[in-house]
Design a protein around this motif. Structure first.
Motif, short mmCIF file in Angstrom:
data_model
loop_
_atom_site.label_atom_id
_atom_site.label_comp_id
_atom_site.label_asym_id
_atom_site.label_seq_id
_atom_site.Cartn_x
_atom_site.Cartn_y
_atom_site.Cartn_z
N THR A 253 0.83 -1.21 0.00
CA THR A 253 0.00 0.00 0.00
C THR A 253 0.86 1.26 0.00
O THR A 253 0.58 2.21 -0.73
N ILE A 254 1.90 1.26 0.82
CA ILE A 254 2.78 2.44 0.86
C ILE A 254 3.45 2.67 -0.49
O ILE A 254 3.52 3.80 -0.99
N VAL A 255 3.92 1.58 -1.12
CA VAL A 255 4.56 1.70 -2.43
C VAL A 255 3.57 2.20 -3.47
O VAL A 255 3.87 3.10 -4.27
N LYS A 256 2.36 1.65 -3.46
CA LYS A 256 1.36 2.07 -4.46
C LYS A 256 0.90 3.51 -4.21
O LYS A 256 0.71 4.28 -5.16
N VAL A 257 0.74 3.88 -2.95
CA VAL A 257 0.34 5.26 -2.64
C VAL A 257 1.43 6.23 -3.11
O VAL A 257 1.13 7.33 -3.61
N THR A 258 2.70 5.84 -2.95
CA THR A 258 3.79 6.69 -3.42
C THR A 258 3.70 6.88 -4.92
O THR A 258 3.90 7.99 -5.44
N GLN A 259 3.42 5.80 -5.67
CA GLN A 259 3.27 5.93 -7.12
C GLN A 259 2.05 6.78 -7.46
O GLN A 259 2.08 7.59 -8.39
N ASN A 260 0.96 6.58 -6.72
CA ASN A 260 -0.24 7.38 -6.96
C ASN A 260 0.03 8.87 -6.83
O ASN A 260 -0.53 9.70 -7.56
N ALA A 261 0.91 9.21 -5.88
CA ALA A 261 1.21 10.61 -5.64
C ALA A 261 1.89 11.27 -6.84
O ALA A 261 1.90 12.50 -6.95
N LEU A 262 2.44 10.46 -7.73
CA LEU A 262 3.11 11.00 -8.91
C LEU A 262 2.17 11.15 -10.11
O LEU A 262 2.61 11.58 -11.17
N ILE A 263 0.91 10.80 -9.93
CA ILE A 263 -0.05 10.97 -11.03
C ILE A 263 -0.07 12.42 -11.49
O ILE A 263 -0.07 12.72 -12.69
N GLY A 264 -0.12 13.33 -10.53
CA GLY A 264 -0.19 14.75 -10.87
C GLY A 264 1.00 15.21 -11.68
O GLY A 264 0.85 15.95 -12.66
N VAL A 265 2.18 14.76 -11.29
CA VAL A 265 3.39 15.15 -12.02
C VAL A 265 3.33 14.66 -13.45
O VAL A 265 3.61 15.42 -14.40
N VAL A 266 2.96 13.39 -13.64
CA VAL A 266 2.89 12.83 -14.99
C VAL A 266 1.80 13.51 -15.80
O VAL A 266 2.00 13.82 -16.99
N ALA A 267 0.65 13.78 -15.19
CA ALA A 267 -0.45 14.41 -15.92
C ALA A 267 -0.08 15.80 -16.41
O ALA A 267 -0.37 16.18 -17.55
N VAL A 268 0.57 16.58 -15.55
CA VAL A 268 0.98 17.92 -15.96
C VAL A 268 2.06 17.85 -17.04
O VAL A 268 2.07 18.65 -17.99
N ALA A 269 2.99 16.89 -16.92
CA ALA A 269 4.01 16.73 -17.95
C ALA A 269 3.39 16.37 -19.29
O ALA A 269 3.79 16.90 -20.33
N LEU A 270 2.39 15.50 -19.27
CA LEU A 270 1.70 15.14 -20.51
C LEU A 270 0.93 16.33 -21.08
O LEU A 270 0.89 16.53 -22.29
N THR A 271 0.30 17.10 -20.19
CA THR A 271 -0.42 18.29 -20.64
C THR A 271 0.51 19.23 -21.40
O THR A 271 0.20 19.72 -22.49
N ALA A 272 1.68 19.48 -20.81
CA ALA A 272 2.65 20.37 -21.45
C ALA A 272 3.17 19.78 -22.75
O ALA A 272 3.27 20.48 -23.77
N TYR A 273 3.48 18.50 -22.76
CA TYR A 273 4.04 17.86 -23.96
C TYR A 273 3.04 17.91 -25.12
O TYR A 273 3.41 18.25 -26.25
N PHE A 274 1.79 17.58 -24.85
CA PHE A 274 0.80 17.57 -25.93
C PHE A 274 0.44 18.98 -26.37
O PHE A 274 0.16 19.22 -27.54
N ALA A 275 0.45 19.92 -25.44
CA ALA A 275 0.13 21.30 -25.81
C ALA A 275 1.22 21.92 -26.67
O ALA A 275 0.94 22.63 -27.64
N TYR A 276 2.47 21.65 -26.33
CA TYR A 276 3.59 22.31 -27.00
C TYR A 276 4.17 21.51 -28.17
O TYR A 276 4.73 22.08 -29.10
#
Length: 388
Positions: A253-276
């Motif tokens: 659970t701790i490992v998966k929660v840690t990965q879940n916390a990075l969803i925002g980072v990946v989502a924003v990176a994808l937003t920037a990549y697709f926009a630019y």
């Protein structure tokens, strides 16, 4: 990418508009049908009660038979998922599943269950496990995402579908796919492909990985880190962790929660990549820093807060009182997890996989194999000698 076939799931090369792009459910008028929600909730509750009933009584029914040992080893996640799949078949055969499907709330149930799980996790364990969990998450997500993105490009998948598959297999399944879909303006059918693949591959992993961990003689910490880092959905991680043991479940659970916390980072990176880079539109909305907070999975904060509260409470009351309180929290947690596992079975859609063709399946399968191997190697190195 000039080839085309019946297996190619790329959207037509027309500009994406609001009717084609994925929009959050609440933004669509009439998206929530309260009678459907009530009916779906009644179905899920009934199947959850059946799960609890079987989990309690099957070992007693088979106590004097050759199946007694098997019956004792089968726990509630197995019954819940199997019953959910059977319920799926019945609802599909009767033609009512599509009316109820939008009201199945796997994410809500699992996130509530995980917040309650935080009550049983001592803060000291959360702090000591965070370091290796963060290192594992960063290396695993980066490696698997780039591999899935690369092989998706080699097989000619549309960039938006590549983003969904890579996010789902590297981070946390459906939640990551949903976040990525909003970031890259993916089509609804593409999200359906990704979600169905997540469930298809997660179901056998629930039973396979705990068994392999036992065969390989992995310790609880390594087994939990492997399960938490490899299985795509948080619900499936919890189910597999429950089968592997309570200590393995805590680390998973701790490992998966840690990965879940990075969803925002990946989502924003994808937003920037697709926009630019991908869309290359001069009028595209520029990603703002506040998007990180919007994409961040808020239940992670609830999990940490519950762990803090549980730790403070355990240190301030008599042991007997803390044990009684933990038992109540564990009972509520079990019920929410049963509801989540039942919903996993109810949400599975085989038709979406047939429509997708073989290419997305090949990408997801290849990335899953890479994920299994890399997660095992990282867990063995980072959690060797770790005590729960």
């Amino acid at each position: 990418m000039t080839t085309s076939s019946t297996d190619d799931v790329r959207p037509a090369p027309t500009p994406v508009n609001e009717t084609d792009a994925l929009a959050p459910e609440p933004d669509r008028p009439g998206a929530v049908s309260w009678p459907a929600v009530a009916a779906a909730l009644a179905v899920v509750l009934a199947l959850a009660y059946l799960t609890k009933y079987l989990d309690k009584n099957v070992p007693e029914w088979l106590a004097d038979t050759s199946l007694a040992r098997i019956a004792k080893s089968v726990e509630y996640p197995v019954y819940a998922i199997a019953i959910g799949l059977l319920g799926n078949l019945v609802l599909t055969a009767t033609g009512v599943r599509d009316r109820l499907a939008s009201a199945f709330r796997t994410e809500f149930f699992i996130k509530t269950g995980l917040v309650l799980l935080g009550v049983s996790i001592n803060l000291s364990l959360l702090v000591t496990a965070a370091g290796p969990a963060i290192v594992q998450a960063l290396l695993l997500i980066s490696g698997v995402f780039l591999f899935a993105w690369w092989i998706g490009g080699r097989l000619g998948l549309d960039d938006r579908l590549r983003a969904l598959l890579a996010s789902a297999v590297s981070i946390c399944g459906v939640s990551a796919a949903i976040a990525a879909a909003g970031a890259v303006r993916a089509r609804r059918e593409q999200l359906a492909y990704a979600a169905s693949l997540v469930i298809l591959f997660a179901l056998p992993s629930i039973f396979l990985l705990p068994w392999l961990a036992d065969v390989l003689g992995l310790g609880d910490a390594v087994a939990g880190a492997w399960i938490g880092g490899n299985i795509d959905t948080t619900a499936a991680v919890t189910a597999a962790g429950a089968l592997a043991g309570e200590d393995a479940l805590r680390i998973a659970t701790i490992v998966k929660v840690t990965q879940n916390a990075l969803i925002g980072v990946v989502a924003v990176a994808l937003t920037a990549y697709f926009a630019y880079r991908v869309e290359r539109r001069t009028d595209a909305a520029r990603p703002r820093p506040v998007e990180l907070w919007h994409r961040f999975p808020k239940f992670v904060l609830g999990f940490v807060a519950a762990s803090i509260i549980g730790t403070v409470y355990a240190n301030s009351v008599p042991a007997a009182e803390n044990t009684a309180t933990q038992a109540v929290a564990a009972n509520f947690r079990t019920w929410f997890l049963i509801l989540a596992f039942v919903s996993i079975g109810l949400e599975f859609r085989l038709t979406a996989l047939r429509e997708a063709g073989w290419r997305p399946i090949a990408v997801f399968a290849s990335a899953t194999v890479a994920n299994i191997l890399l997660a095992l190697a990282l867990a063995a190195v980072l959690f060797r000698g770790f005590t729960v």
